[in-house]
Scaffold this motif. Structure first.
Motif, short mmCIF file in Angstrom:
data_model
loop_
_atom_site.label_atom_id
_atom_site.label_comp_id
_atom_site.label_asym_id
_atom_site.label_seq_id
_atom_site.Cartn_x
_atom_site.Cartn_y
_atom_site.Cartn_z
N ASN A 178 65.27 19.39 58.77
CA ASN A 178 65.23 20.18 60.01
C ASN A 178 65.54 21.65 59.75
N VAL A 179 66.47 21.91 58.83
CA VAL A 179 66.78 23.30 58.46
C VAL A 179 65.54 23.98 57.89
N LEU A 180 64.82 23.25 57.02
CA LEU A 180 63.59 23.80 56.45
C LEU A 180 62.54 24.04 57.54
N CYS A 181 62.42 23.09 58.46
CA CYS A 181 61.47 23.25 59.58
C CYS A 181 61.78 24.52 60.37
N ALA A 182 63.05 24.68 60.73
CA ALA A 182 63.45 25.83 61.53
C ALA A 182 63.20 27.14 60.77
N THR A 183 63.51 27.14 59.49
CA THR A 183 63.32 28.35 58.68
C THR A 183 61.85 28.75 58.60
N LEU A 184 61.00 27.77 58.32
CA LEU A 184 59.57 28.05 58.18
C LEU A 184 58.94 28.50 59.50
N VAL A 185 59.35 27.88 60.61
CA VAL A 185 58.74 28.26 61.89
C VAL A 185 59.16 29.69 62.27
N ILE A 186 60.39 30.06 61.95
CA ILE A 186 60.84 31.44 62.20
C ILE A 186 60.04 32.42 61.34
N VAL A 187 59.80 32.05 60.08
CA VAL A 187 59.02 32.90 59.19
C VAL A 187 57.62 33.13 59.76
N TYR A 188 56.99 32.06 60.24
CA TYR A 188 55.64 32.20 60.81
C TYR A 188 55.65 33.04 62.09
N LEU A 189 56.68 32.87 62.91
CA LEU A 189 56.77 33.69 64.12
C LEU A 189 56.91 35.16 63.78
N MET A 190 57.71 35.45 62.77
CA MET A 190 57.97 36.85 62.41
C MET A 190 56.77 37.50 61.73
N LYS A 191 55.85 36.70 61.22
CA LYS A 191 54.65 37.25 60.59
C LYS A 191 53.60 37.65 61.61
N ASP A 192 53.72 37.13 62.84
CA ASP A 192 52.76 37.45 63.88
C ASP A 192 53.22 38.68 64.64
N LYS A 193 52.39 39.70 64.70
CA LYS A 193 52.79 40.97 65.33
C LYS A 193 53.16 40.79 66.80
N MET A 194 52.42 39.95 67.51
CA MET A 194 52.68 39.78 68.93
C MET A 194 53.95 38.96 69.19
N LEU A 195 54.22 37.99 68.33
CA LEU A 195 55.36 37.09 68.53
C LEU A 195 56.65 37.57 67.87
N ARG A 196 56.53 38.51 66.96
CA ARG A 196 57.71 38.96 66.19
C ARG A 196 58.76 39.56 67.12
N PHE A 197 59.99 39.08 67.01
CA PHE A 197 61.08 39.59 67.83
C PHE A 197 62.14 40.24 66.95
N SER A 198 62.99 41.04 67.55
CA SER A 198 64.10 41.66 66.82
C SER A 198 65.29 41.74 67.76
N PHE A 199 66.48 41.78 67.18
CA PHE A 199 67.70 41.82 67.99
C PHE A 199 67.89 43.18 68.66
N LYS A 200 67.20 44.21 68.16
CA LYS A 200 67.35 45.54 68.74
C LYS A 200 66.45 45.75 69.95
N ARG A 201 65.16 45.44 69.82
CA ARG A 201 64.23 45.77 70.90
C ARG A 201 63.97 44.60 71.85
N SER A 202 64.18 43.36 71.41
CA SER A 202 63.91 42.20 72.26
C SER A 202 65.12 41.90 73.14
N LYS A 203 64.84 41.51 74.38
CA LYS A 203 65.92 41.26 75.34
C LYS A 203 65.73 39.90 76.01
N ILE A 204 66.86 39.32 76.43
CA ILE A 204 66.83 38.09 77.22
C ILE A 204 66.64 38.48 78.68
N ARG A 205 65.55 38.07 79.27
CA ARG A 205 65.25 38.46 80.65
C ARG A 205 65.38 37.24 81.56
N LYS A 206 66.05 37.48 82.72
CA LYS A 206 66.30 36.40 83.66
C LYS A 206 65.01 35.76 84.16
N GLU A 207 63.99 36.60 84.40
CA GLU A 207 62.74 36.05 84.93
C GLU A 207 62.06 35.13 83.93
#
Length: 552
Positions: free
Chosen positions: A248-277
């Protein structure tokens, strides 16, 4: 025929280690199926035209990746059971401990797994509206929800493990190992949730290949660590649970890697925010699906409790046989989803004659596939069951489930395909109500009435085909009544407006309908599943099993 298979197996077993047979079956089977998946995915990567062309061919191309993907995952759950049996000193008890936890795991996980459906639909909506500038914040919000959900599950799982297993009547010789397995297993929940949500986000942009690749890689790791921890380090069920966490650790790591490789899906702790809506939208869509999944799982908890009353041999044998009805049900469920998608598009486009052909083709195909698989599994039951156990008592219980349940899985097509057709026409509530009654309420009533009066294992098992007949009849009748009414509407409208020769542009209807259908299909997928009381649930072979354990 069955005797011939059994004789061949006995000869092989005499000259080769049984452990190697189980391992070769799991690994080679997985490699074969994974290759078929990748081949099919490559051939069907282009957008499929569901409004034109051959119906049978397109449905098969749609069904194969769905069904084979689920089977790939289940093969590793099967490997867990085989490894524990062949390498653990206390074979039957250890296998019973693993098998007894499936219903509990699914009950607790399904609520939070449903939220991943909310993330899928919410992100897909924004992409459909071309509002992609803040998708990264939606992904970030989903990942935070996943992590928090996993932490909550750790607390719940570790806290209720022993009490709930005692309430379920787990035998005293199985209880210590079952508690140990469940507590260790739940420590990996944050990673499982991150994978589930991450894979759901990838599906929202139409990417299913990456999640299959992740499961393949982590599945190989899971089997390897299972053997290392159980056979070499003699860690018993703890080793299987730790191997699952590592995967499961490997699954989580790989899926995060794939998300971060996609320009539209890539998030960061600085610019991305948790929105109530975003949180609200994900909960509005995902919470009902999660609650529905929990309701389905509740019946399996009652059934598992009844199975526990027969002792560790029944727990072990039932879980072993359950693998085979799960394999069949992946195909049944895939044909149901195909019916929803194909019929939905054609219904929205006004192709009502084609809708009828789609229903007949999907139903016939599903019946043939499930019948063939049932015959193969039941005829070869003495051989197949011995992959997981050689305990005579466990084999007796396993064969009883094979004869009572696996032989009748063809009946599940009546409500899966018909229910899929109803969802395709926009009627999703009615099949859900009938399925909840048949798979939950009726079975619980059966346990406390008929089974309480005649305390036999086969009496418990026949509740499956009985509930399938009742549920199937109700959904079948509903489909024929509603479809006749729906298909007559355009005829009546045409007669009424014939003098005006008014032509209706259906493209907005198609667009609106498909948006709604995608939400229904995602919600339905969250609760789909088989009745296998004893299948485990993890990122490697288990999220899909968890869903497949529910609705069948």
């Amino acid at each position: 025929m069955a005797r011939g298979f059994l004789r061949v197996f006995e000869i092989v077993e005499k000259f080769a280690k049984p452990t190697a047979i189980g391992l070769i079956f799991a690994c080679n089977g997985y490699i074969l199926v994974f290759g078929l998946i990748m081949t099919t995915a490559k051939k069907s990567s282009k957008q499929m035209d569901m409004l034109h062309g051959p119906i049978m061919k397109n449905i098969i191309l749609f069904v194969l990746p769905l069904a084979l993907g689920g089977i790939c995952q289940q093969l590793f759950t099967s490997a867990d059971m085989a490894v524990v049996y062949w390498f653990d000193a206390d074979r039957t008890v250890a296998q019973a401990a693993v098998n007894s936890n499936g219903a509990i795991v699914n009950l607790l996980i399904n609520l939070f797994a449903g939220l991943s459906v909310g993330a899928t639909v919410a992100i897909a909506e924004q992409i459909g509206k071309k509002h992609t500038d803040d998708i990264h914040s939606m992904v970030f919000t989903a990942m935070v929800i996943a992590t928090v959900s996993g932490v909550i599950l750790i607390g719940i799982g570790v806290g209720v493990a022993e009490p709930i297993l005692k309430v379920m009547g787990t035998p005293s010789n199985v209880l210590p190992l079952a508690v140990k397995y469940l507590r260790i297993y739940f420590c990996g929940m944050p990673f499982l949730m991150i994978y589930d949500f991450g894979a759901a986000i990838l599906r929202s942009i139409g990417d299913t290949k990456k999640s299959l690749f992740i499961l393949f890689v982590s599945g190989v790791l899971n089997v390897g660590l299972n053997i290392l921890f159980v056979a070499v380090f003699d860690m018993s069920v703890a080793g299987v649970a730790i191997a699952t966490i590592a995967a499961n650790v490997l699954c989580a790591t790989l899926v995060i890697v794939y998300l971060m490789k996609d320009k539209m899906l890539r998030f960061s702790f600085k610019r991305s925010k948790i929105r109530k809506e975003y949180v609200k939208r994900m909960f509005v869509i995902g919470l009902p699906a999660g609650l529905q999944g929990m309701v389905f799982s509740l019946a399996n908890v009652f059934i598992q409790s009844a199975i526990n009353s027969f002792g560790d041999a029944a727990m072990s044998g039932n879980g072993d046989a359950a693998n085979f009805d799960i394999y069949i049900f992946y195909f049944v469920n895939a044909f149901g989803q195909a019916t929803t998608t194909f019929l939905g598009q054609n219904y929205a486009a006004g192709n009502y004659d084609r809708c009828k052909k789609i229903y007949r083709t999907a139903m016939l195909s599903a019946l043939v596939v499930s019948a063939v698989l049932s015959v193969i599994f039941v005829a070869g039951a003495p051989l197949f069951i011995r992959i997981y156990t050689t305990d005579p008592a466990a084999i007796e219980f396993a064969l009883m489930r094979m004869w009572c349940v696996v032989s009748c899985t063809i009946l599940t097509n009546t409500y899966e395909t018909s229910g899929g057709a109803l969802r395709g026409m926009g009627h999703s509530l009615l099949p859900a109500i009938f399925t909840v009654f048949g798979t939950c309420v009726l079975r619980i009533i059966w346990i406390y009435t008929v089974f309480a009066a005649v305390n036999e294992f086969w009496i418990l098992m026949i509740v499956y085909p009985i509930s399938w007949v009742i549920t199937g009849a109700a959904v079948l009748i509903s489909y024929h009544v509603i479809s006749r009414r729906e298909y007559r509407k355009p005829v009546a409208a045409a007669a009424e407006n014939a003098d005006t020769a008014h032509v209706v542009d259906t493209s907005p209807i198609v667009s609106t309908y498909m948006t709604e259908t995608s939400e229904d299909a995602e919600a339905a997928a969250a609760a789909d599943g088989s009745d296998a009381a004893g299948a485990s649930s993890s990122a490697v072979g288990k999220p899909c099993s968890a869903r497949c354990e529910n609705k069948k």
